[in-house]
Design a protein around this motif. Structure first.
Motif, PDB file in Angstrom:
ATOM      1  N   ALA A  36      88.999  88.291  54.122  1.00 40.79           N
ATOM      2  CA  ALA A  36      89.140  88.651  55.534  1.00 40.79           C
ATOM      3  C   ALA A  36      88.284  89.872  55.862  1.00 40.79           C
ATOM      4  O   ALA A  36      87.626  89.930  56.916  1.00 40.79           O
ATOM      5  CB  ALA A  36      90.603  88.927  55.857  1.00 40.79           C
ATOM      6  N   ALA A  37      88.274  90.849  54.950  1.00 40.84           N
ATOM      7  CA  ALA A  37      87.468  92.045  55.163  1.00 40.84           C
ATOM      8  C   ALA A  37      85.982  91.705  55.158  1.00 40.84           C
ATOM      9  O   ALA A  37      85.201  92.255  55.956  1.00 40.84           O
ATOM     10  CB  ALA A  37      87.772  93.083  54.082  1.00 40.84           C
ATOM     11  N   ARG A  38      85.580  90.790  54.278  1.00 45.34           N
ATOM     12  CA  ARG A  38      84.159  90.413  54.208  1.00 45.34           C
ATOM     13  C   ARG A  38      83.711  89.729  55.498  1.00 45.34           C
ATOM     14  O   ARG A  38      82.624  90.034  56.033  1.00 45.34           O
ATOM     15  CB  ARG A  38      83.920  89.499  53.015  1.00 45.34           C
ATOM     16  CG  ARG A  38      82.454  89.097  52.837  1.00 45.34           C
ATOM     17  CD  ARG A  38      82.230  88.449  51.494  1.00 45.34           C
ATOM     18  NE  ARG A  38      82.785  87.121  51.388  1.00 45.34           N
ATOM     19  CZ  ARG A  38      82.067  85.987  51.558  1.00 45.34           C
ATOM     20  NH1 ARG A  38      80.782  86.064  51.889  1.00 45.34           N
ATOM     21  NH2 ARG A  38      82.636  84.811  51.409  1.00 45.34           N
ATOM     22  N   ALA A  39      84.533  88.807  56.016  1.00 45.71           N
ATOM     23  CA  ALA A  39      84.172  88.134  57.267  1.00 45.71           C
ATOM     24  C   ALA A  39      84.083  89.140  58.413  1.00 45.71           C
ATOM     25  O   ALA A  39      83.159  89.065  59.249  1.00 45.71           O
ATOM     26  CB  ALA A  39      85.209  87.054  57.573  1.00 45.71           C
ATOM     27  N   HIS A  40      85.020  90.055  58.459  1.00 44.64           N
ATOM     28  CA  HIS A  40      85.016  91.093  59.490  1.00 44.64           C
ATOM     29  C   HIS A  40      83.789  91.988  59.361  1.00 44.64           C
ATOM     30  O   HIS A  40      83.090  92.276  60.352  1.00 44.64           O
ATOM     31  CB  HIS A  40      86.305  91.908  59.371  1.00 44.64           C
ATOM     32  CG  HIS A  40      86.312  93.173  60.154  1.00 44.64           C
ATOM     33  ND1 HIS A  40      86.400  93.208  61.536  1.00 44.64           N
ATOM     34  CD2 HIS A  40      86.238  94.478  59.756  1.00 44.64           C
ATOM     35  CE1 HIS A  40      86.388  94.461  61.946  1.00 44.64           C
ATOM     36  NE2 HIS A  40      86.288  95.253  60.893  1.00 44.64           N
ATOM     37  N   TRP A  41      83.498  92.421  58.150  1.00 45.37           N
ATOM     38  CA  TRP A  41      82.389  93.337  57.874  1.00 45.37           C
ATOM     39  C   TRP A  41      81.035  92.705  58.226  1.00 45.37           C
ATOM     40  O   TRP A  41      80.165  93.358  58.820  1.00 45.37           O
ATOM     41  CB  TRP A  41      82.446  93.735  56.404  1.00 45.37           C
ATOM     42  CG  TRP A  41      81.268  94.481  55.874  1.00 45.37           C
ATOM     43  CD1 TRP A  41      80.902  95.757  56.154  1.00 45.37           C
ATOM     44  CD2 TRP A  41      80.300  93.978  54.955  1.00 45.37           C
ATOM     45  NE1 TRP A  41      79.765  96.092  55.460  1.00 45.37           N
ATOM     46  CE2 TRP A  41      79.375  95.023  54.710  1.00 45.37           C
ATOM     47  CE3 TRP A  41      80.127  92.758  54.288  1.00 45.37           C
ATOM     48  CZ2 TRP A  41      78.301  94.877  53.842  1.00 45.37           C
ATOM     49  CZ3 TRP A  41      79.057  92.601  53.419  1.00 45.37           C
ATOM     50  CH2 TRP A  41      78.156  93.656  53.216  1.00 45.37           C
ATOM     51  N   ARG A  42      80.869  91.445  57.902  1.00 45.39           N
ATOM     52  CA  ARG A  42      79.594  90.768  58.180  1.00 45.39           C
ATOM     53  C   ARG A  42      79.326  90.652  59.668  1.00 45.39           C
ATOM     54  O   ARG A  42      78.162  90.597  60.100  1.00 45.39           O
ATOM     55  CB  ARG A  42      79.592  89.377  57.545  1.00 45.39           C
ATOM     56  CG  ARG A  42      79.506  89.390  56.028  1.00 45.39           C
ATOM     57  CD  ARG A  42      79.479  87.994  55.455  1.00 45.39           C
ATOM     58  NE  ARG A  42      78.315  87.241  55.902  1.00 45.39           N
ATOM     59  CZ  ARG A  42      78.088  85.962  55.611  1.00 45.39           C
ATOM     60  NH1 ARG A  42      78.983  85.277  54.909  1.00 45.39           N
ATOM     61  NH2 ARG A  42      77.014  85.348  56.030  1.00 45.39           N
ATOM     62  N   ALA A  43      80.379  90.629  60.476  1.00 47.61           N
ATOM     63  CA  ALA A  43      80.210  90.480  61.920  1.00 47.61           C
ATOM     64  C   ALA A  43      79.959  91.810  62.626  1.00 47.61           C
ATOM     65  O   ALA A  43      79.657  91.829  63.827  1.00 47.61           O
ATOM     66  CB  ALA A  43      81.454  89.810  62.515  1.00 47.61           C
TER      67      ALA A  43
END
Length: 358
Positions: free
Chosen positions: A109-116
């Motif tokens: 979840a953090a990775r998806a958020h961070w990439r955006a």
């Protein structure tokens, strides 16, 4: 800064939340409120406009993803975990689910958020994972664990935290997610759930019960006050380097029996026994925990050099304040004992005896 704190209604988590809010940060707490987490731990800051609370399971990918989408945190402090060794011996599955699977869900979840995020926000984002010295196994009479020490976990709890550590490091190496791992020593202080050594001994003494000590009480731990732990996590969040690990120790090595005896002497002053005997007279040595590590100690020199962090609370002072807190807040721990989540019983040996400890 807006920070997502998982496990923010627990012992260490709620201390961190109060510290973050006092420093002017906004905080989103995600906590499932299992047996060791309580909204009461956040009562002092419940009305703070900078605090938002989400009752959520870190293993629930949809719920965690929704929290990231709605709150848009700028950093994550991941403290949510099953944390008691004895409970892990009795029931390892919940430790694997929360500590391993839950960490994996949170990382994704953090990775998806961070990439955006846009470039400046992406560069500033941090994911701090809070681990334990127990991942390194046991020490002999000399030396201390450091960030370079090999992993040799000896309990289901330690193994589950070691697995989580490896996931966090892998998400940095593979996806460049800016993660950090903090390995902390035995933490004590107000609001610690009663299954751990210090609060359990304290409460049993106040109730006039036997004070069980595993083996001969020779197991050594490095004791860290919860306020020092919270300050260390803020230092890592603000000044730590992505991909880095930090050992956070209290610099106070004591055998369990010495901790119990010191606690007894403090209680002799603050809450004497009705029969006039010293509290130490109630100490009872009981069968040791399976796989009980002999000694933990951490080398915190990297944290001192890179973060400017050092423990500030002397153990005797911190323990005296802890005793005072539990004596002044009997309704807090009496509610736990009445509630059925934990009644002071021995865990970790598949027996029904009254002993318990750390």
């Amino acid at each position: 800064m807006k920070i997502l704190v998982t496990g923010g209604a627990g012992f260490i988590g709620s201390t961190v939340v109060r510290r973050l809010l006092s420093a002017g940060h906004r905080v989103v707490v995600a906590d499932l409120l299992t047996y060791a987490g309580s909204r009461a731990n956040l009562e002092a800051v419940a009305d703070d406009p900078g605090l938002a609370f989400e009752a959520a399971d870190i293993c629930d990918a949809r719920a965690i993803g929704d929290i990231f989408q709605r709150h848009r945190p700028e950093a994550v402090l991941h403290l949510a975990a099953e944390s008691h060794v004895d409970r892990s011996i009795d029931g390892p599955a919940s430790f694997i689910r929360t500590n391993v699977d839950g960490t994996g869900v949170l990382l994704e979840a953090a990775r998806a958020h961070w990439r955006a995020l846009t470039a400046p926000a992406r560069d500033a984002f941090r994911f701090v994972h809070v681990s334990t010295d127990e991942v390194f196994g046991t020490l002999g009479a000399h030396g201390r664990f450091s960030e370079a020490s090999p992993y040799r976990p000896n309990s289901p709890y330690a193994a589950s935290k070691a697995a989580a550590d490896h996931l966090v490091r892998a998400w940095h190496a593979t996806y460049d997610l800016p993660t950090m791992v903090v390995s902390a020593s035995n933490t004590y202080g107000p609001r610690q759930f009663p299954e751990k050594l210090i609060p359990l001994t304290l409460i049993r003494a106040v109730r006039g019960e036997a004070l069980p000590v595993y083996g001969r009480g020779e197991n050594v731990r490095d004791w860290l006050h919860v306020d020092d732990h919270a300050n260390a996590l803020l230092a890592v969040l603000e000044r730590g380097a992505a991909g880095r690990s930090y050992c956070i120790g209290g610099g106070c090595e004591l055998a369990n029996i010495d901790v119990v005896r010191t606690l007894c002497r403090l209680l002799d002053e603050a809450s004497p026994r009705a029969d006039g005997l010293p509290h130490e007279s109630a100490i009872a040595f009981v069968a040791d925990r399976p796989g009980h590590d002999l000694r933990y100690a951490l080398d915190s020199s990297r944290a001192a050099a890179e973060l400017g962090w050092r423990p500030r609370v002397r153990f005797h002072d911190g323990l005296r304040d802890t005793v005072r807190w539990y004596l002044d807040n009997r309704p807090w721990w009496e509610a736990i004992l009445r509630g059925g989540a934990y009644g002071g019983e021995r865990l970790g040996l598949a027996s029904d005896g009254p002993e318990a400890g750390q």
